[in-house]
Design an enzyme around this catalytic site. Sequence first.
Site, PDB file in Angstrom:
ATOM      1  N   MET A  11     -16.200   8.316   5.646  1.00  0.00           N
ATOM      2  CA  MET A  11     -15.713   7.103   4.994  1.00  0.00           C
ATOM      3  C   MET A  11     -14.861   7.487   3.782  1.00  0.00           C
ATOM      4  SD  MET A  11     -17.120   4.706   6.880  1.00  0.00           S
ATOM      5  CE  MET A  11     -16.863   3.240   5.900  1.00  0.00           C
ATOM      6  N   GLY A  14      -9.289   8.013   4.232  1.00  0.00           N
ATOM      7  CA  GLY A  14      -7.926   7.520   4.390  1.00  0.00           C
ATOM      8  C   GLY A  14      -7.456   7.391   5.824  1.00  0.00           C
ATOM      9  N   LYS A  15      -8.377   7.163   6.757  1.00  0.00           N
ATOM     10  CA  LYS A  15      -7.994   7.086   8.166  1.00  0.00           C
ATOM     11  C   LYS A  15      -7.045   5.924   8.432  1.00  0.00           C
ATOM     12  CE  LYS A  15     -12.301   6.946   9.478  1.00  0.00           C
ATOM     13  NZ  LYS A  15     -12.913   7.191   8.139  1.00  0.00           N
ATOM     14  N   ASP A  90      -7.811   2.648  16.402  1.00  0.00           N
ATOM     15  CA  ASP A  90      -8.588   2.706  15.168  1.00  0.00           C
ATOM     16  C   ASP A  90     -10.073   2.567  15.494  1.00  0.00           C
ATOM     17  OD1 ASP A  90      -9.084   2.876  12.457  1.00  0.00           O
ATOM     18  OD2 ASP A  90      -8.778   0.733  12.092  1.00  0.00           O
ATOM     19  N   GLU A  91     -10.938   3.098  14.634  1.00  0.00           N
ATOM     20  CA  GLU A  91     -12.394   3.035  14.795  1.00  0.00           C
ATOM     21  C   GLU A  91     -12.812   3.501  16.190  1.00  0.00           C
ATOM     22  OE1 GLU A  91     -14.045   2.657  12.265  1.00  0.00           O
ATOM     23  OE2 GLU A  91     -12.903   1.443  10.850  1.00  0.00           O
ATOM     24  N   GLN A  93     -14.683   5.715  17.206  1.00  0.00           N
ATOM     25  CA  GLN A  93     -16.092   6.080  17.425  1.00  0.00           C
ATOM     26  C   GLN A  93     -16.829   4.997  18.195  1.00  0.00           C
ATOM     27  OE1 GLN A  93     -14.890   5.395  14.352  1.00  0.00           O
ATOM     28  NE2 GLN A  93     -16.171   3.787  13.448  1.00  0.00           N
ATOM     29  N   CYS A 148     -16.681  14.207  -2.236  1.00  0.00           N
ATOM     30  CA  CYS A 148     -17.947  13.712  -2.790  1.00  0.00           C
ATOM     31  C   CYS A 148     -17.821  13.576  -4.311  1.00  0.00           C
ATOM     32  CB  CYS A 148     -19.058  14.696  -2.427  1.00  0.00           C
ATOM     33  SG  CYS A 148     -20.699  14.245  -3.050  1.00  0.00           S
TER      34      CYS A 148
END
Length: 207
Positions: A11, A14-15, A90-91, A93, A148
């Site tokens: 997350m 920047g996808k 997109d998305e 997964q 992180c």
Amino acid sequence: MAKLYFKYGAMKSGKTTEIIKTYYNYIDPFKGNKKVLIMKPGDDKKAGSKIQNRAGAELNTDYVVSPSVDIYNLIAYHLIENNTDCIIVDEAQFLTPKQVDELTEVVDEFNIPVLCYGLRADAFSHAFPGSQRLFEVADRLEELKAICKCGEKATYNLRLNRVNDEYIPVFEGEQISIDGIDADYDSVCRPCYKKLRRQYGKKKEEK
């Protein structure tokens, strides 16, 4: 020869921003004004039929596909009346493994590059079925980087529930929980993820 790409990241890596940039590069009239087909799985409820980054920039999708949709047939019919130079998902997964296999057929039969963007794993560090299949069959893999709060590379997705004015890490629940709708998310490195899991798991046990 066209290829199937999987561009993955935690997350906040920047996808979606990368998708928007790629889209405008393709349609740039100085670069041939190419035609792009954009789709996303129906499990992604964010922004309705659009895709949207955290800054609010949006693109319309051509198709929102449910798990039962045969993507190969969908695109085959689309190509009857539409020139297409690139397909963006997109998305990714949230695709089923079968749908990922159908995308390989699109690449190989129609010689159209397919660029899939998505998460490698869920908030509990387990691979999504669609992502796992993409790792198995994609021609090219590319990791998009996130950082992180400790400064290390973030590879884990941290699910957060808002309680009053505090965000509480969550380490159990449904695999699919949409950012900004069902929960909030941050990206963290593995040591920070483990530290938070020990901290908040212990608090839960004490209750």
